[in-house]
Design an enzyme around this catalytic site. Structure first.
Site, PDB file in Angstrom:
ATOM      1  CB  CYS A 152      18.958 -36.320  47.400  1.00 36.49           C
ATOM      2  SG  CYS A 152      18.208 -37.371  46.189  1.00 36.49           S
TER       3      CYS A 152
ATOM      4  CD  GLU B 155      18.971 -45.943  42.863  1.00 35.01           C
ATOM      5  OE1 GLU B 155      18.184 -46.876  43.058  1.00 35.01           O
ATOM      6  OE2 GLU B 155      19.018 -44.939  43.576  1.00 35.01           O
TER       7      GLU B 155
ATOM      8  CG  ASN C 125      13.348 -37.982  49.628  1.00 36.42           C
ATOM      9  OD1 ASN C 125      13.549 -39.187  49.711  1.00 36.42           O
ATOM     10  ND2 ASN C 125      14.053 -37.205  48.839  1.00 36.42           N
TER      11      ASN C 125
ATOM     12  CD  GLU D  11      22.342 -42.615  43.732  1.00 37.48           C
ATOM     13  OE1 GLU D  11      22.732 -41.462  44.028  1.00 37.48           O
ATOM     14  OE2 GLU D  11      22.795 -43.254  42.771  1.00 37.48           O
TER      15      GLU D  11
END
Ligand code: ADP
Length: 479
Positions: free
Chosen positions: A283, A460, A151, A249
């Site tokens: 997300c 991250e 994505n 993630e």
């Protein structure tokens, strides 16, 4: 446009791989972006071996050399952001403006970590013993496996590859199957950046073959993964069994609360952008809209009016707001959730069907259901332009609904009340909180990550990336 062939990059060599798989354009299914070859488990193993062989020298390399290489990569991506954005838009389907923005972000991330290579932190403390010095330093974690989703095919690889290299690690990068072009473009720039052979490798292929071979390789030291919850949790178990350091993630089911005291027009913009832009394939998408009772009807009316103006189509075309769903598999998932929305008794407020375009593609109308908190569309991650609208009696009820999920990536609120905004920031069970903003849309220089089923391991991005990509050493010296 000539058909490009995308190949893997292993130990400083381009590896064609087997077969010619079409790299589909989800806006025009008859015209693939290119062809790509896939490698097998043995080739993936060679990539890990190459990364392991390159590690000792690279981990002790001059940080200025690493900074210069990352800066070169960042500058080239920024210089070519229109061209790379176009490739992204054709391959993944987000609009050209969003795609160019993502390319620019990828370039900025490489530049950020070029600077960080020269700022690797350490500490020196007094010992409890006389005449002894204590130093705390950070060393590379080792060979890092990167498994990425489709994505954000430029930005997510950038925010994993750049810190990995900045802190002296070597890399094997496995992109998602449907975005080999963007992965190849990044690898191609890195192949000319001055990296020693084997420091960066990229392997094209399926999760089951290439991803598994990567995770199972004994010379892999750490794994960073972004993808779905089922895959992430399966990989987490395998990683735990062999004590592999991991950063995961995974999904989200992000709530956006709209209180009665919100600026309604701004809230509608946040909701429509957060839920449906980038085709809802983020997300951090605002997939649960939780609206206070007293403004519910007004909110619905304004959202429907706004959605009536949204144009779905080919992302390269001017005036298009939302591109296609990225793949047939994702479209099938989205349509199955639209059926679930009806089956669970939801009221369809907008969309609900595919959209016709000049070319055959996976176009889907932004879809909004009035739902119950127990409905599948209100609980499970869909990853498409399908959102659930929930009613709340008041702020406390809205907060309870927001937190009533197994996920905890991002949570948002639209309000003009300092009291509610402050309370929400403290009490939302999420790694990221937004006030008067969509839940999607984050800065690249600050930590990104969630709680509960959404994430596992260190954050991250930004300076917090150092936690995952380095390991700490405590050294004692007696004079
Ligand atoms: P999606 O359903 O959105 O494709 P996935 O979690 O399946 O999300 O995919 C995310 C990434 O994980 C992709 O690069 C994919 O190839 C990879 N992957 C999928 N299954 C596995 C697996 N069993 N082992 C390693 N990697 C995998």
């Amino acid at each position: 446009m000539s058909e490009q062939r995308f190949s893997s990059y292993i130990a400083g060599q381009w590896v064609e791989g087997d077969g010619a798989h079409p790299d589909e354009n989800p806006s025009d299914l008859g015209t693939p972006v290119g062809q790509y070859g896939t490698v097998d488990g043995a080739r993936t193993g060679q990539a890990v071996e190459a990364a392991a062989a390159a590690l000792p020298a690279w981990s002790l390399s001059n940080p200025q050399q690493r900074a210069d290489i990352l800066d070169f990569v960042g500058s080239e991506i920024l210089r070519r952001k229109e061209e790379l954005g176009r490739l992204l838009a054709r391959e993944e389907g987000k609009t050209l403006a969003e795609s160019i923005g993502e390319a620019a972000r990828a370039g900025q991330i490489f530049k950020f970590f070029a600077g960080e290579a020269l700022r690797i932190p350490g500490e020196k403390l007094a010992s409890t013993r006389p005449g002894v010095d204590v130093e705390i330093t950070r060393e590379p974690v080792g060979t890092v496996g990167i498994i990425a989703p489709w994505n954000f095919p430029l930005a997510i690889p950038a925010w994993k590859i750049a810190p990995a290299l900045a802190y002296g690690n070597t890399v094997v990068f496995k992109p998602a199957e449907i975005v080999p072009g963007c992965a190849w473009a990044i690898a191609e720039i890195l192949s000319r950046a001055g990296l020693p052979e084997g420091v960066f490798n990229m392997v094209l292929g399926s999760g089951k073959v290439v991803g598994q071979a990567l995770v199972e390789h004994p010379k892999l030291d750490a794994l960073t993964f972004t993808g779905s919850v089922p895959t992430g949790h399966a990989l987490l178990k395998q990683a735990a069994a062999r004590a592999l350091k991991v950063q995961m993630e995974m999904g989200g089911k992000n709530p956006l609360i709209v209180l009665a005291d919100a600026d309604l027009d701004k809230a509608v913009e946040c909701a429509v952008n957060g839920a449906f832009f980038s085709t809802g394939q983020r997300c951090t998408a605002s997939s649960r809209l939780i609206v206070e009772n007293s403004i519910y009807d007004a909110f619905v009316e304004k959202v429907r009016a706004r959605l009536a103006k949204v144009k779905v189509g080919d992302p390269l075309e001017q005036g298009v707001d939302i591109g296609p769903v990225a793949s047939q598999a994702q479209l099938d998932t989205d349509l199955s959730y639209i059926r679930a929305g009806h089956e669970d008794g939801g009221e369809l407020l907008a969309g609900g069907d595919r959209v016709e375009w000049k070319t055959p593609g996976h176009f889907l109308a932004p879809t909004l259901f009035a739902a119950k908190p127990s409905d599948r569309i209100a609980r499970e991650e869909i990853f498409g332009p399908v959102a659930a609208l929930l009613r709340a009696d008041a702020y406390e009820h809205a907060l309870a609904l927001a937190n009533d999920t197994e996920y905890g990536l991002c949570a948002g609120i639209c309000t003009t009340s300092l009291k509610h905004a402050t309370h929400f920031k403290r009490n939302a069970q999420a790694g990221m909180v937004m006030v008067n903003l969509p839940t999607a849309g984050v800065d690249p220089h600050v930590p990104f990550g969630g709680r509960k089923a959404s994430s596992y391991g260190p954050r991250e991005q930004g300076r917090y990336a150092v936690e995952f990509y380095t390991t700490v050493k405590t050294a004692y010296t007696a004079a």
